[in-house]
Design a protein around this motif. Structure first.
Motif, PDB file in Angstrom:
ATOM      1  N   PRO A 177       0.832  -1.210   0.000  1.00 53.38           N
ATOM      2  CA  PRO A 177       0.000   0.000   0.000  1.00 53.38           C
ATOM      3  C   PRO A 177       0.862   1.254   0.000  1.00 53.38           C
ATOM      4  O   PRO A 177       2.068   1.213   0.259  1.00 53.38           O
ATOM      5  N   VAL A 178       0.222   2.389  -0.259  1.00 54.89           N
ATOM      6  CA  VAL A 178       0.928   3.648  -0.488  1.00 54.89           C
ATOM      7  C   VAL A 178       0.381   4.736   0.429  1.00 54.89           C
ATOM      8  O   VAL A 178      -0.843   4.895   0.566  1.00 54.89           O
ATOM      9  N   LEU A 179       1.279   5.493   1.034  1.00 54.20           N
ATOM     10  CA  LEU A 179       0.915   6.685   1.796  1.00 54.20           C
ATOM     11  C   LEU A 179       1.537   7.895   1.114  1.00 54.20           C
ATOM     12  O   LEU A 179       2.761   7.988   0.996  1.00 54.20           O
ATOM     13  N   ASP A 210       0.433  -0.866  -4.846  1.00 54.77           N
ATOM     14  CA  ASP A 210      -0.961  -1.312  -4.928  1.00 54.77           C
ATOM     15  C   ASP A 210      -1.874  -0.097  -5.100  1.00 54.77           C
ATOM     16  O   ASP A 210      -2.100   0.662  -4.158  1.00 54.77           O
ATOM     17  N   ALA A 211      -2.406   0.061  -6.290  1.00 56.13           N
ATOM     18  CA  ALA A 211      -3.256   1.220  -6.599  1.00 56.13           C
ATOM     19  C   ALA A 211      -4.584   1.196  -5.854  1.00 56.13           C
ATOM     20  O   ALA A 211      -5.271   2.222  -5.777  1.00 56.13           O
ATOM     21  N   GLU A 212      -4.950   0.054  -5.286  1.00 53.99           N
ATOM     22  CA  GLU A 212      -6.222  -0.066  -4.581  1.00 53.99           C
ATOM     23  C   GLU A 212      -6.119   0.290  -3.109  1.00 53.99           C
ATOM     24  O   GLU A 212      -7.137   0.379  -2.422  1.00 53.99           O
ATOM     25  N   ARG A 213      -4.893   0.486  -2.617  1.00 50.71           N
ATOM     26  CA  ARG A 213      -4.705   0.789  -1.192  1.00 50.71           C
ATOM     27  C   ARG A 213      -3.817   2.021  -1.058  1.00 50.71           C
ATOM     28  O   ARG A 213      -2.589   1.927  -1.087  1.00 50.71           O
ATOM     29  N   VAL A 214      -4.470   3.173  -0.940  1.00 52.64           N
ATOM     30  CA  VAL A 214      -3.760   4.447  -0.874  1.00 52.64           C
ATOM     31  C   VAL A 214      -4.357   5.301   0.246  1.00 52.64           C
ATOM     32  O   VAL A 214      -5.580   5.416   0.366  1.00 52.64           O
TER      33      VAL A 214
END
Length: 287
Positions: A49-51, A144-148
């Protein structure tokens, strides 16, 4: 949209990439830093995931990367970090470097509608659409483009809150350090909004977290920290109390607003609570 890698730096078992690409929205090259945690690299890696972290006035991608101390916490949780720039650079607009709180380094995360800024200062679209699309295309095996989720400081806190509120479902959570929470009512916001958006204050409200939260539905999933020793808070530039009041009056749940005794507006403040904000994001990114 290809990225040029300017540097690759080992950091807490992961890799910090200093990137640059040509933006079609700002019509300038844009710098961005990306931290890939160990989980994205080991055994070929897997999607993490991305922050996204939005910086404050005058800052570049380097400031928080070097002084925010987010990487250790993100590495432990297996979260990638993204630090965009705060404005276009090199647009060569007359007067864009005359003020520290307007123009270069002060894009305010809006799409300008006024000349001469509107051809370059399109930071809302850049942050919410162009940059993530480019990153996910360039790092399909790692990000993961779905978890931002999104966070930010000061002007970046304003950006994080408003982009979150304007794009329900795009971000899993939001947090902010000392955000400019009611820019329509403070000197910084009035100057920026007049320059970028014009005199119509109805347009300003579309970029003001205190106004936007009045229409929010569901859990806010928001953490906000403000230091009581912050001179900008004392001067009325941040106005978190207005945001808190709007949340309560709208009956919105899910805001944790903490006033941290004696902390100022600096990276000493942010680095002290970076772990809490990464933990907050992780709670929703891994839900």
């Amino acid at each position: 949209m290809a990225f040029e890698t300017k540097a690759t730096i080992a950091n807490f078992g992961g890799k910090l990439l200093k990137l640059q690409h040509q933006s079609s929205g700002t019509n300038t090259p844009m710098d961005v830093n990306l931290f890939l945690p160990p989980a994205a690299l080991i055994n070929g890696g897997h999607k993490v995931p991305v922050l996204i972290y939005l910086s404050g006035l005058t800052c570049t991608p380097q400031n928080c990367t070097e002084k925010g101390f987010f990487q250790a916490h993100a590495a432990a949780k297996g979260i990638a970090l993204v630090w965009p720039d705060t404005s276009p650079r090199g647009a060569n607009i007359a007067g864009e470097t005359e003020s520290w709180d307007f123009g270069a380094g002060a894009g305010f995360y809006v799409d300008a509608t006024q000349d001469p800024w509107k051809g370059f200062y399109r930071m809302e679209s850049y942050i919410s659409t162009e940059l993530p699309s480019a990153l996910f295309a360039a790092f399909p095996e790692q990000l993961d483009a779905e978890r931002v989720s999104i966070t930010g400081h000061s002007m970046g806190g304003h950006g994080a809150l408003t982009l979150y509120l304007k794009n329900p479902g795009k971000y899993r959570s939001v947090s902010a350090f000392a955000p400019i929470a009611n820019p329509s009512e403070c000197a910084w916001g009035k100057k920026a909004f007049t320059g970028y958006l014009g005199e119509d204050t109805a347009q300003w409200k579309k970029h003001d977290a205190t106004e936007l939260v009045k229409g929010w539905k569901g859990d806010l999933k928001a953490l906000v920290d403000v230091g009581t020793g912050d001179n900008f808070y004392k001067q009325g530039q941040l106005l978190p109390e207005n945001f808190e009041k709007a949340v309560k009056e709208a009956g919105v749940q899910g805001l944790t607003l903490r006033y941290q005794p004696d902390y100022d507006h600096s990276y000493f403040f942010m680095s002290s609570f970076a772990g809490d904000h990464v933990e907050h994001a992780a709670k929703y990114l891994f839900a």
